[in-house]
Design a protein around this motif. Sequence first.
Motif, PDB file in Angstrom:
ATOM      1  N   SER A  36       1.013  -1.345   0.022  1.00  0.00           N
ATOM      2  CA  SER A  36      -0.194   0.116  -0.030  1.00  0.00           C
ATOM      3  C   SER A  36       0.665   1.911   0.171  1.00  0.00           C
ATOM      4  CB  SER A  36      -1.235   0.083   1.323  1.00  0.00           C
ATOM      5  OG  SER A  36      -1.551   1.353   1.460  1.00  0.00           O
ATOM      6  N   SER A  38       0.321   5.899   0.188  1.00  0.00           N
ATOM      7  CA  SER A  38      -0.697   6.745   0.349  1.00  0.00           C
ATOM      8  C   SER A  38       0.074   8.059   0.837  1.00  0.00           C
ATOM      9  CB  SER A  38      -1.870   5.907   2.048  1.00  0.00           C
ATOM     10  OG  SER A  38      -0.869   6.227   2.770  1.00  0.00           O
ATOM     11  N   VAL A  44      -4.435   6.505  -2.064  1.00  0.00           N
ATOM     12  CA  VAL A  44      -4.933   5.636  -1.380  1.00  0.00           C
ATOM     13  C   VAL A  44      -4.292   4.523  -2.279  1.00  0.00           C
ATOM     14  CG1 VAL A  44      -6.090   4.036   0.375  1.00  0.00           C
ATOM     15  CG2 VAL A  44      -5.908   6.574   0.742  1.00  0.00           C
ATOM     16  N   THR A  46      -3.813   0.488  -2.931  1.00  0.00           N
ATOM     17  CA  THR A  46      -3.092  -1.085  -1.978  1.00  0.00           C
ATOM     18  C   THR A  46      -3.487  -1.276  -3.651  1.00  0.00           C
ATOM     19  OG1 THR A  46      -4.377  -0.500  -0.240  1.00  0.00           O
ATOM     20  CG2 THR A  46      -4.032  -2.575  -1.252  1.00  0.00           C
ATOM     21  N   GLY A 120      -7.903   1.439  -5.440  1.00  0.00           N
ATOM     22  CA  GLY A 120      -7.587   2.913  -4.268  1.00  0.00           C
ATOM     23  C   GLY A 120      -8.478   3.531  -5.393  1.00  0.00           C
ATOM     24  N   TYR A 200     -10.198   0.083   2.618  1.00  0.00           N
ATOM     25  CA  TYR A 200     -10.545   1.475   2.230  1.00  0.00           C
ATOM     26  C   TYR A 200     -12.043   1.672   2.109  1.00  0.00           C
ATOM     27  CZ  TYR A 200     -10.380   5.697   0.069  1.00  0.00           C
ATOM     28  OH  TYR A 200     -10.749   6.765  -0.752  1.00  0.00           O
ATOM     29  N   GLU A 206      -7.913   8.005   3.226  1.00  0.00           N
ATOM     30  CA  GLU A 206      -6.809   7.546   4.730  1.00  0.00           C
ATOM     31  C   GLU A 206      -7.023   5.867   3.914  1.00  0.00           C
ATOM     32  OE1 GLU A 206      -5.406   9.200   7.154  1.00  0.00           O
ATOM     33  OE2 GLU A 206      -6.633  11.134   6.544  1.00  0.00           O
ATOM     34  N   ALA A 207      -6.111   5.463   4.112  1.00  0.00           N
ATOM     35  CA  ALA A 207      -5.512   4.094   4.313  1.00  0.00           C
ATOM     36  C   ALA A 207      -5.821   3.005   5.442  1.00  0.00           C
ATOM     37  CB  ALA A 207      -3.599   3.829   3.486  1.00  0.00           C
TER      38      ALA A 207
END
Length: 246
Positions: A36, A38, A44, A46, A120, A200, A206-207
């Motif tokens: 991940s 961010s 963000v 992933t 993401g 998520y 925000e991760a």
Amino acid sequence: MTYCVGLKLNSGLIFMSDTRTNAGMDNISSFRKMHSWSVPGQVVITMMTAGNLATTQAVVSILDERSKAHEQRSPSILEQPSMFQVARLVGDTLRDVIAEHAAAGQRADSGFNATIILGGQIGAGPQRLFLIYPEGNFIEASDDTPFFQIGETKYGRPILIRAFDPDMSFAEAIKLLMVSFDSTIKANLSVGLPLDFQIYRAGSLEAGEIQRVARDDPYFQTISEGWGDALKLAFDSLPPYRLSDG
């Protein structure tokens, strides 16, 4: 072999992967397959990988270095204007790594192919989920195809098709994924615990923390035993086949 799943819910994205890798029955080890990146409030991303470990680690390392080293930030996964452009960057990187191995004349039984699930959100853009192929091309999740699997997909797919609902909660989605992974683990020794998962929440930028399900996790054991018992009860409740001779 491995098993990874990415689900696109109305409330966000959820990712789950196993950690087992093997090069034969006597050489089994664990490697993280979920990664991940961010920038809080901005982006963000992933990514989960399946395939040749040398290929996937090279792709992750290249993307990671570009995101951290200022002098090598072009192109950086964290500076793309949209998730579509991130998918293009990851696809190009994957294709280049595979081509580099082939050009060097390297050979292996499994080849150097790999596939990637990428998801993401960037800024005000929508949350997006992609499946990236070894050739570098990719497809995007939609209402008709709301989840992607890579690796050993066949054993865990039936429950996803039957039970997935885009309106389900994260807690329900985790339960669904654990049933899918339990079915796969029981059918194929090349997939195994521990598992990693990440949530998520759409629009949060925000991760979510990557959480690990250990081999002795009590909830996973409850799911595994409960699903097995439920299947037996469902089978027993079905009417028997009537043979012509009675």
